[in-house]
Motif scaffolding. Structure first.
Motif, PDB file in Angstrom:
ATOM      1  N   VAL A  51       0.832  -1.203   0.000  1.00  0.00           N
ATOM      2  CA  VAL A  51       0.000   0.000   0.000  1.00  0.00           C
ATOM      3  C   VAL A  51       0.865   1.249   0.000  1.00  0.00           C
ATOM      4  N   PRO A  52       0.630   2.191  -0.926  1.00  0.00           N
ATOM      5  CA  PRO A  52       1.413   3.435  -0.948  1.00  0.00           C
ATOM      6  C   PRO A  52       1.133   4.273   0.298  1.00  0.00           C
ATOM      7  N   ILE A  53       2.180   4.828   0.877  1.00  0.00           N
ATOM      8  CA  ILE A  53       2.053   5.616   2.104  1.00  0.00           C
ATOM      9  C   ILE A  53       2.694   6.978   1.882  1.00  0.00           C
ATOM     10  N   ASN A  54       1.880   8.011   1.894  1.00  0.00           N
ATOM     11  CA  ASN A  54       2.366   9.381   1.761  1.00  0.00           C
ATOM     12  C   ASN A  54       2.906   9.830   3.120  1.00  0.00           C
ATOM     13  N   PRO A  55       4.146  10.316   3.166  1.00  0.00           N
ATOM     14  CA  PRO A  55       4.736  10.701   4.466  1.00  0.00           C
ATOM     15  C   PRO A  55       4.063  11.906   5.111  1.00  0.00           C
ATOM     16  N   ASN A  56       3.205  12.599   4.364  1.00  0.00           N
ATOM     17  CA  ASN A  56       2.585  13.822   4.871  1.00  0.00           C
ATOM     18  C   ASN A  56       1.152  13.627   5.365  1.00  0.00           C
ATOM     19  N   LYS A 296      -3.602   6.534  -3.320  1.00  0.00           N
ATOM     20  CA  LYS A 296      -2.675   7.628  -3.647  1.00  0.00           C
ATOM     21  C   LYS A 296      -3.429   8.953  -3.757  1.00  0.00           C
ATOM     22  N   GLN A 297      -4.568   8.913  -4.465  1.00  0.00           N
ATOM     23  CA  GLN A 297      -5.337  10.140  -4.680  1.00  0.00           C
ATOM     24  C   GLN A 297      -5.902  10.684  -3.364  1.00  0.00           C
ATOM     25  N   SER A 298      -6.399   9.791  -2.523  1.00  0.00           N
ATOM     26  CA  SER A 298      -6.951  10.221  -1.228  1.00  0.00           C
ATOM     27  C   SER A 298      -5.890  10.914  -0.389  1.00  0.00           C
ATOM     28  N   ASP A 300      -3.149  12.309  -1.382  1.00  0.00           N
ATOM     29  CA  ASP A 300      -2.745  13.573  -2.006  1.00  0.00           C
ATOM     30  C   ASP A 300      -3.695  14.703  -1.585  1.00  0.00           C
ATOM     31  N   VAL A 301      -4.991  14.404  -1.582  1.00  0.00           N
ATOM     32  CA  VAL A 301      -5.993  15.414  -1.187  1.00  0.00           C
ATOM     33  C   VAL A 301      -5.762  15.840   0.266  1.00  0.00           C
ATOM     34  N   LEU A 302      -5.491  14.850   1.126  1.00  0.00           N
ATOM     35  CA  LEU A 302      -5.316  15.151   2.551  1.00  0.00           C
ATOM     36  C   LEU A 302      -3.999  15.867   2.848  1.00  0.00           C
ATOM     37  N   ALA A 303      -2.970  15.566   2.067  1.00  0.00           N
ATOM     38  CA  ALA A 303      -1.624  16.075   2.369  1.00  0.00           C
ATOM     39  C   ALA A 303      -1.436  17.535   2.004  1.00  0.00           C
TER      40      ALA A 303
END
Length: 306
Positions: A51-56, A296-298, A300-303
């Motif tokens: 699962v991709p994990i955005n650090p932000n 990923k898209q979710s 990105d919106v939150l970050a």
């Protein structure tokens, strides 16, 4: 002689108004960067590392499910929980590894769920005291074994009245928090009369201990529009007044507002109103087929400047 006293009363009154106004401003809605994903229920060999994990973002995996049924899944156990998620791919060592690799990741477990071995997983306590005692003991053991951070309550079928559910779950959360076993607790209701009666009773008595409301917006009819979704969100935010109601969609083809039909448009609308408290997805198991594009898209919106 009474005039100075009257002036003092008036002054104190206006000070109280100012304090109350300030408090309400402080408690105003605000956006959050919490992203949550259920994982492990479908046994599709999905790993945390897939699962991709955005650090932000603040990222929560929710292991699905721990259920108070015997290990065969045939009989309820009055609060003695067992692991029913894909522990072969999502075991204690994998939990430690993903948390070590990503400092923004927490891992919790979800209780109950819809079914166990094809039959409904009922909330079915013998008594409040005995259920709580067994649940605290068995869950503390599982949480420590797997190095987990919190619990999510996702019972969907009941052989109890709302007050019994409220007392059992409320006391469980309170005890686990007081004992330092968990850092967060959430609930996962949806728009069904029986379900809501149980969760709203819990919210009324123990809402101050519940950090997130994972409302299952994907349980609304398929083909939900953006405007309908916003109305649903407002209704549930009113029901769970003061709670962080997270928006959601399913990647299993279930109902609600899908990403293709405007889910992220709705998110941006809520964000502009300071009402986007987070997003969660059901589930990583089903998202594997589309390469986790919506995860990923979710995130990105939150970050973006939450």
């Amino acid at each position: 002689m009474a005039l100075p006293k009257l002036n003092l009363v008036i002054t104190l009154f206006f000070l109280q108004v100012l304090i109350t106004s300030h408090t309400s401003v402080q408690a105003a809605p605000s956006n959050s960067n919490v992203f949550r994903e259920y994982i492990g229920a479908e046994f599709k060999n999905v790993k945390f590392s897939d699962v991709p994990i955005n650090p932000n973002v603040e990222f929560h995996f929710l292991l699905s499910f721990a259920i108070d049924y015997d290990t065969s899944g045939s009989s309820p156990t009055n609060g003695n929980f067992n692991v029913f998620w894909d522990s072969a791919n999502l075991g204690a060592s994998q939990v430690s590894a993903i948390k070590k690799r990503h400092s923004n990741v927490n891992v919790g477990l979800s209780l109950g769920g819809d079914t166990v071995n094809g039959a409904f997983a009922y909330f079915n306590p013998s008594s409040i005291d005995s259920w709580v005692s067994h649940a605290v003991s068995s869950l503390t053991s599982i949480i420590k074994q797997y190095n987990l951070d919190g619990i999510d309550i996702d019972y969907e079928h009941f052989k109890s009245d709302p007050n019994t559910f409220s007392e059992c779950i409320g006391r469980l959360i309170k005890t686990l928090k007081n004992n330092g076993v968990i850092k967060f607790a959430s609930i996962a209701p949806f728009a069904d009369a029986e379900v809501q009666s149980h969760y709203l009773a819990l919210w009324k008595s123990y809402g101050h201990l519940i950090d997130y409301v994972n409302f299952q917006f994907y349980a609304y009819p398929k083909g939900t529009t953006v405007s309908q979704f916003i109305d649903y969100f407002k209704t549930q935010s009113s029901n769970y007044n003061g709670g962080k109601v997270l928006v959601s969609f399913g990647t299993d083809g279930s109902g609600g507002l899908s990403p293709e039909n405007g889910f992220f448009t709705a998110c941006k609308m809520l964000k502009s109103e300071q009402n986007l408290h987070g997003i969660f997805i059901w589930s990583a198991d089903d998202s594997k087929k589309n390469g986790f594009r919506y995860e990923k898209q979710s995130q990105d919106v939150l970050a973006i400047s939450h």
